[in-house]
Write a protein that holds these residues in place. Structure first.
Motif, PDB file in Angstrom:
ATOM      1  N   GLU A  93       0.833  -1.209   0.000  1.00  0.00           N
ATOM      2  CA  GLU A  93       0.000   0.000   0.000  1.00  0.00           C
ATOM      3  C   GLU A  93       0.864   1.253   0.000  1.00  0.00           C
ATOM      4  O   GLU A  93       0.591   2.211  -0.726  1.00  0.00           O
ATOM      5  N   ARG A  94       1.938   1.249   0.787  1.00  0.00           N
ATOM      6  CA  ARG A  94       2.837   2.409   0.805  1.00  0.00           C
ATOM      7  C   ARG A  94       3.494   2.623  -0.552  1.00  0.00           C
ATOM      8  O   ARG A  94       3.661   3.751  -1.009  1.00  0.00           O
ATOM      9  N   GLY A  95       3.870   1.516  -1.198  1.00  0.00           N
ATOM     10  CA  GLY A  95       4.535   1.617  -2.490  1.00  0.00           C
ATOM     11  C   GLY A  95       3.665   2.271  -3.539  1.00  0.00           C
ATOM     12  O   GLY A  95       4.150   3.014  -4.400  1.00  0.00           O
ATOM     13  N   GLN A  96       2.380   2.019  -3.474  1.00  0.00           N
ATOM     14  CA  GLN A  96       1.462   2.612  -4.440  1.00  0.00           C
ATOM     15  C   GLN A  96       1.356   4.119  -4.262  1.00  0.00           C
ATOM     16  O   GLN A  96       1.013   4.844  -5.197  1.00  0.00           O
ATOM     17  N   ASN A  97       1.700   4.601  -3.062  1.00  0.00           N
ATOM     18  CA  ASN A  97       1.578   6.033  -2.773  1.00  0.00           C
ATOM     19  C   ASN A  97       2.924   6.754  -2.723  1.00  0.00           C
ATOM     20  O   ASN A  97       2.990   7.917  -2.351  1.00  0.00           O
ATOM     21  N   SER A  98       4.018   6.047  -3.076  1.00  0.00           N
ATOM     22  CA  SER A  98       5.349   6.652  -2.952  1.00  0.00           C
ATOM     23  C   SER A  98       5.593   7.678  -4.049  1.00  0.00           C
ATOM     24  O   SER A  98       5.056   7.586  -5.151  1.00  0.00           O
ATOM     25  N   ILE A  99       6.427   8.670  -3.732  1.00  0.00           N
ATOM     26  CA  ILE A  99       6.798   9.718  -4.687  1.00  0.00           C
ATOM     27  C   ILE A  99       8.109   9.323  -5.354  1.00  0.00           C
ATOM     28  O   ILE A  99       9.082   8.973  -4.689  1.00  0.00           O
ATOM     29  N   LEU A 100       8.140   9.361  -6.673  1.00  0.00           N
ATOM     30  CA  LEU A 100       9.320   8.936  -7.407  1.00  0.00           C
ATOM     31  C   LEU A 100      10.326  10.072  -7.561  1.00  0.00           C
ATOM     32  O   LEU A 100       9.960  11.211  -7.812  1.00  0.00           O
ATOM     33  N   ASN A 101      11.598   9.728  -7.392  1.00  0.00           N
ATOM     34  CA  ASN A 101      12.678  10.676  -7.616  1.00  0.00           C
ATOM     35  C   ASN A 101      13.340  10.386  -8.957  1.00  0.00           C
ATOM     36  O   ASN A 101      13.309   9.262  -9.453  1.00  0.00           O
ATOM     37  N   LYS A 102      13.963  11.372  -9.528  1.00  0.00           N
ATOM     38  CA  LYS A 102      14.614  11.198 -10.819  1.00  0.00           C
ATOM     39  C   LYS A 102      15.894  10.383 -10.664  1.00  0.00           C
ATOM     40  O   LYS A 102      16.684  10.609  -9.755  1.00  0.00           O
ATOM     41  N   GLU A 103      16.087   9.414 -11.566  1.00  0.00           N
ATOM     42  CA  GLU A 103      17.299   8.605 -11.542  1.00  0.00           C
ATOM     43  C   GLU A 103      18.483   9.401 -12.084  1.00  0.00           C
ATOM     44  O   GLU A 103      18.331  10.285 -12.921  1.00  0.00           O
ATOM     45  N   VAL A 104      19.688   9.050 -11.608  1.00  0.00           N
ATOM     46  CA  VAL A 104      20.904   9.650 -12.139  1.00  0.00           C
ATOM     47  C   VAL A 104      21.182   9.029 -13.505  1.00  0.00           C
ATOM     48  O   VAL A 104      21.154   7.810 -13.668  1.00  0.00           O
ATOM     49  N   ASP A 105      21.442   9.855 -14.500  1.00  0.00           N
ATOM     50  CA  ASP A 105      21.660   9.394 -15.870  1.00  0.00           C
ATOM     51  C   ASP A 105      23.155   9.184 -16.105  1.00  0.00           C
ATOM     52  O   ASP A 105      23.946  10.123 -16.006  1.00  0.00           O
ATOM     53  N   TYR A 106      23.540   7.955 -16.429  1.00  0.00           N
ATOM     54  CA  TYR A 106      24.959   7.653 -16.643  1.00  0.00           C
ATOM     55  C   TYR A 106      25.545   8.461 -17.797  1.00  0.00           C
ATOM     56  O   TYR A 106      26.748   8.746 -17.824  1.00  0.00           O
ATOM     57  N   ARG A 107      24.708   8.843 -18.753  1.00  0.00           N
ATOM     58  CA  ARG A 107      25.199   9.632 -19.889  1.00  0.00           C
ATOM     59  C   ARG A 107      25.672  11.016 -19.440  1.00  0.00           C
ATOM     60  O   ARG A 107      26.670  11.540 -19.948  1.00  0.00           O
ATOM     61  N   GLU A 108      24.961  11.605 -18.474  1.00  0.00           N
ATOM     62  CA  GLU A 108      25.376  12.908 -17.946  1.00  0.00           C
ATOM     63  C   GLU A 108      26.703  12.789 -17.198  1.00  0.00           C
ATOM     64  O   GLU A 108      27.541  13.694 -17.244  1.00  0.00           O
ATOM     65  N   THR A 109      26.891  11.664 -16.505  1.00  0.00           N
ATOM     66  CA  THR A 109      28.157  11.440 -15.796  1.00  0.00           C
ATOM     67  C   THR A 109      29.313  11.339 -16.780  1.00  0.00           C
ATOM     68  O   THR A 109      30.383  11.919 -16.572  1.00  0.00           O
ATOM     69  N   LEU A 110      29.098  10.599 -17.863  1.00  0.00           N
ATOM     70  CA  LEU A 110      30.154  10.474 -18.870  1.00  0.00           C
ATOM     71  C   LEU A 110      30.471  11.815 -19.522  1.00  0.00           C
ATOM     72  O   LEU A 110      31.630  12.094 -19.854  1.00  0.00           O
ATOM     73  N   LYS A 111      29.465  12.652 -19.692  1.00  0.00           N
ATOM     74  CA  LYS A 111      29.715  13.988 -20.252  1.00  0.00           C
ATOM     75  C   LYS A 111      30.679  14.771 -19.365  1.00  0.00           C
ATOM     76  O   LYS A 111      31.571  15.478 -19.860  1.00  0.00           O
TER      77      LYS A 111
END
Length: 484
Positions: A460-478
């Motif tokens: 039930e908690r998972g259905q109501n969780s707020i998603l955060n943006k994932e770190v993009d490996y492409r930005e790290t390589l840049k």
């Protein structure tokens, strides 16, 4: 203490105690800081390799023939080796590959290489201990460093290293303490240590050759605590090249390679300059002990999750009728304890149970699980084929709750914004930060009703969780590219 009573948590506590009690940061043989080797060797001997049993030795004439054959093959390979300038070198065991789109694919490295290629950057993948180019994705990028090894292997300094070992302050006292606590023989530890040092020195020569040919800015290794990648880090440090360890699984305090409570001022020369990690939690795990040392942490993102997020477009592969519980199994003594079989059997009408076999589980271990499910009369109600064969990020995206004892999947579940129930003390020790951040939750009770209630609560908690943006490996390589 009997060895079979020692688990990850107990052993990690021993390592912390030994580091406080003995001058481990001063122990050097052949110019190598040996404390990381000792931690890894003791850990895997006790918990993985079943005590270091002696292997059968072939007759001397067979060994001589094989050595000559390897030397000839290595000489020919090195003679024909033509490498161009490359700012990025990657290295990994070939066994890290998985089957993806009809080819064997290194999910943690090749997304990075593909992106670099799109940016006009050449890179090579240095692989060992075996290479199967006919099965591999983009085989033209592979350098077979195992083939080269025979040309650079030598044991001529063995006696010198043995003498240096004898001079280490309080080392024999330490080994005696190890024996008292673990039953691991001091003589075995000494002999194995010398063998590993000789192996690392040989790998260092291989990587030195390739680094000099390609003049990279960065070398990125997978599983830095293998003899080979130890050698890579050593060679890179001596040649002024930045070394990076790419995360491949859990990195908690219970892992001997990812927690140190005593570090020399100049750092450990077998450790990478930078730890590339997937998440904020992993960043905190490493940074807590590394922040005042020469070793740094980079929040780089998970290349495999990033690649699949781009290609799969979050599509579902299976229509779900009920909430999906993904149980990632591990090759441990009691793969699924009886109380968990009971819970699964009692809730097949309420939940869809997906079991994911670990890649290292044997056919016999898998059969044992399936036979037990059949005995409970629920085999046809359980998904295990799709959930074991589909890429883990895809399966995690489709599940509603994840459970495991201590699998690295717990970290990946958090990145995919899925809650995990952790079923063991070892897992709790591994993933303290994820528990603090609210992505994982202890569940070590044996009462089926308590566990079923926890499953319902966190679904039930998972259905109501707020998603955060994932770190993009492409930005790290840049960012890394800007520094080349």
């Amino acid at each position: 203490m009997e060895k079979n009573k020692i688990d990850h948590t107990v052993l990690s506590n021993y390592f912390a105690q030994w580091a406080e009690e003995y001058p481990v940061e001063t122990w050097i043989i052949g110019g190598i800081n040996i404390w990381p080797i000792l931690k890894k060797s003791i850990f895997f001997t006790i918990l993985v390799e079943n005590g270091g049993k002696n292997q059968q030795i072939s007759p001397i004439y067979i060994r001589a023939y094989k050595k000559i054959k390897k030397l000839i093959k290595a000489w020919i390979y090195v003679k024909r080796l033509k490498l161009e300038k490359a700012n990025f070198l990657f290295s990994s065991s070939y066994q890290q590959r998985i089957f993806y789109k009809d080819r064997e694919f290194n999910r943690f490295i090749e997304p990075l290489m593909d992106y670099l290629e799109e940016q006009g950057e050449k890179s090579y993948l240095l692989e060992y201990p075996e290479v199967k180019k006919e099965r591999a994705y983009r085989p033209e990028r592979i350098v077979d460093i195992q083939c080269m090894l025979a040309l650079y292997s030598s044991s001529k300094n063995k006696n010198k290293y043995v003498e240096e070992l004898k001079q280490l302050a309080r080392f024999d006292e330490f080994l005696e303490n190890v024996y008292v606590k673990t039953n691991l023989d001091a003589g075995y530890n000494k002999n194995r240590l010398i063998r590993i040092i000789l192996s690392i020195k040989s790998w260092e020569k291989v990587y030195t050759k390739i680094i000099k040919l390609t003049n990279p800015r960065y070398v990125l290794g997978l599983v830095y605590y293998s003899d080979a990648i130890y050698g890579l880090n050593l060679a890179a440090r001596k040649l002024g090249v930045t070394s990076i360890d790419l995360q491949h699984g859990g990195m908690g305090k219970a892992h001997p390679a990812y927690f140190f409570n005593k570090i020399p001022a100049e750092g450990y020369n077998l450790l990478p300059d930078i730890f590339w990690v997937w998440s904020d939690s992993d960043y905190k795990n490493i940074n807590n002990w590394a922040k005042k040392t020469p070793h740094n942490v980079l929040l780089g993102g998970n290349p495999w999750i990033g690649l699949l997020g781009k290609k799969e477009n979050n599509k579902k592969s299976i229509n779900k009728k009920r909430p999906v519980i993904l149980f990632t199994l591990q090759p441990i003594n009691d793969i699924i304890p009886s109380y968990l079989y009971k819970i699964i059997a009692e809730t097949t009408e309420e939940f869809e149970w997906w079991l994911r076999f670990h890649p290292r589980m044997t056919g016999e271990e898998k059969k044992g699980v399936l036979d037990k499910l059949s005995n409970f009369g629920i085999l046809d109600s359980i998904t295990f084929d799709y959930s074991s064969k589909a890429p883990l990020p895809v399966v995690l995206r489709e599940c509603d709750l994840h459970i495991s004892f201590s699998s690295g999947s717990i970290t990946e579940a958090a990145i995919m914004h899925r809650f995990s129930l952790i079923l063991s003390e070892t897992g709790i020790n591994f993933y303290e930060n994820l528990i603090e951040e609210g992505w994982a939750f202890p569940c070590i009770e044996r009462d089926p009703q308590i566990i079923k209630n926890k499953i319902r609560i966190y679904l039930e908690r998972g259905q109501n969780s707020i998603l955060n943006k994932e770190v993009d490996y492409r930005e790290t390589l840049k960012l890394l590219l800007k520094e080349t």
